[in-house]
Design an enzyme around this catalytic site. Structure first.
Site, PDB file in Angstrom:
ATOM      1  N   CYS A 116       3.534  -2.912   4.233  1.00  0.00           N
ATOM      2  CA  CYS A 116       2.459  -2.016   4.403  1.00  0.00           C
ATOM      3  C   CYS A 116       3.376  -1.142   5.500  1.00  0.00           C
ATOM      4  O   CYS A 116       4.562  -1.412   5.614  1.00  0.00           O
ATOM      5  CB  CYS A 116       1.287  -2.256   4.764  1.00  0.00           C
ATOM      6  SG  CYS A 116       1.036  -3.307   6.188  1.00  0.00           S
ATOM      7  N   HIS A 142       9.694 -24.525   8.937  1.00  0.00           N
ATOM      8  CA  HIS A 142       8.693 -25.317   9.953  1.00  0.00           C
ATOM      9  C   HIS A 142       7.138 -25.069   9.182  1.00  0.00           C
ATOM     10  O   HIS A 142       6.324 -26.067   9.145  1.00  0.00           O
ATOM     11  CB  HIS A 142       8.588 -24.839  11.213  1.00  0.00           C
ATOM     12  CG  HIS A 142       9.987 -25.297  11.936  1.00  0.00           C
ATOM     13  ND1 HIS A 142       9.959 -25.402  13.211  1.00  0.00           N
ATOM     14  CD2 HIS A 142      10.996 -25.802  11.598  1.00  0.00           C
ATOM     15  CE1 HIS A 142      11.190 -25.929  13.617  1.00  0.00           C
ATOM     16  NE2 HIS A 142      11.690 -26.007  12.609  1.00  0.00           N
ATOM     17  N   ASP A 189       0.708  -1.282  -0.047  1.00  0.00           N
ATOM     18  CA  ASP A 189       0.066  -0.111  -0.019  1.00  0.00           C
ATOM     19  C   ASP A 189       0.895   1.059   0.067  1.00  0.00           C
ATOM     20  O   ASP A 189       2.295   1.134  -0.048  1.00  0.00           O
ATOM     21  CB  ASP A 189      -0.860  -0.029   1.135  1.00  0.00           C
ATOM     22  CG  ASP A 189      -0.183   0.009   2.624  1.00  0.00           C
ATOM     23  OD1 ASP A 189       0.914   0.186   2.707  1.00  0.00           O
ATOM     24  OD2 ASP A 189      -0.897   0.243   3.694  1.00  0.00           O
ATOM     25  N   THR A 213       3.295  -1.330   8.550  1.00  0.00           N
ATOM     26  CA  THR A 213       3.740  -2.508   9.892  1.00  0.00           C
ATOM     27  C   THR A 213       3.774  -3.993   9.537  1.00  0.00           C
ATOM     28  O   THR A 213       4.554  -4.757   9.978  1.00  0.00           O
ATOM     29  CB  THR A 213       2.910  -2.432  11.003  1.00  0.00           C
ATOM     30  OG1 THR A 213       1.474  -2.645  10.441  1.00  0.00           O
ATOM     31  CG2 THR A 213       2.877  -0.957  11.478  1.00  0.00           C
TER      32      THR A 213
HETATM   33  C1  RB5 Z   1      -1.798   2.807   6.565  1.00  0.00           C
HETATM   34  O1  RB5 Z   1      -1.660   4.082   7.488  1.00  0.00           O
HETATM   35  C2  RB5 Z   1      -1.266   1.562   7.450  1.00  0.00           C
HETATM   36  O2  RB5 Z   1      -2.203   1.526   8.295  1.00  0.00           O
HETATM   37  C3  RB5 Z   1      -0.986   0.456   6.572  1.00  0.00           C
HETATM   38  O3  RB5 Z   1       0.163   0.714   6.146  1.00  0.00           O
HETATM   39  C4  RB5 Z   1      -0.518  -0.744   7.708  1.00  0.00           C
HETATM   40  O4  RB5 Z   1       0.470  -0.496   8.420  1.00  0.00           O
HETATM   41  C5  RB5 Z   1      -1.517  -1.537   8.092  1.00  0.00           C
HETATM   42  O5  RB5 Z   1      -1.457  -2.661   9.124  1.00  0.00           O
END
Ligand code: RB5
Length: 144
Positions: free
Chosen positions: A66, A99, A8, A68
């Site tokens: 993304c 695993h 994203d 995180t």
């Molecule tokens: C986007 O702001 C963020 O929420 C997304 O990139 C991700 O970290 C979601 O888990």
């Protein structure tokens, strides 16, 4: 090996860095599934697209990025047959292949830098699935 990669907006810069490095690595066919800018997008759209292509046999494995890695991994793991690991260390990446036979790796651009991300990716790509019966049995029990 056919590898899909998607992000994203929160993972766009790290995805772009990884794309360059993946394309320089021998033996990989890379498909970039977007996003293609830092404009706001919804991470599940990318996770579902990549998961679907793997389940259809169009790709062997994939990488999702993304902010995180969490949202991507949750969405991808909603698909039966997808085993996605969110990683911020190389040991987990390697063991997830050996695993758990993970077929998607999720990374967080806000969590890992470019150098560590690449070490995680290479550890994950290089590790083979452990075919020992006990691991195979446990993997089979994952699907409900
Ligand atoms: C986007 O702001 C963020 O929420 C997304 O990139 C991700 O970290 C979601 O888990």
């Amino acid at each position: 090996m056919r590898i899909g990669i998607a992000s994203d907006h929160g993972g766009f810069r790290l995805k772009s860095d990884l794309l360059g490095m993946l394309r320089d690595r021998a033996g990989l066919e890379i498909e970039d599934l977007g996003t293609h800018s830092e404009a706001s997008t919804d991470y599940p759209d990318y996770a579902h697209r990549l998961a679907t292509l793997i389940l259809q046999g169009e790709l062997d494995r994939g990488i999702l990025v993304c902010g995180t890695g969490i949202g991507m991994s949750i969405a991808a793991n909603r698909h039966a047959g997808i085993r996605c690991v969110v990683c911020s260390d190389t040991y987990t990446a390697k063991l997830s292949r050996e695993h758990n036979d993970t077929n998607i790796l999720a990374l967080g651009e806000r969590v890992v830098g470019k150098g560590l991300a690449w070490d995680i990716v290479t550890a994950w790509l290089d590790a083979a699935t452990d075919m020992d019966a006990r691991h195979a049995r446990r993997r089979e029990k994952i699907e409900i």
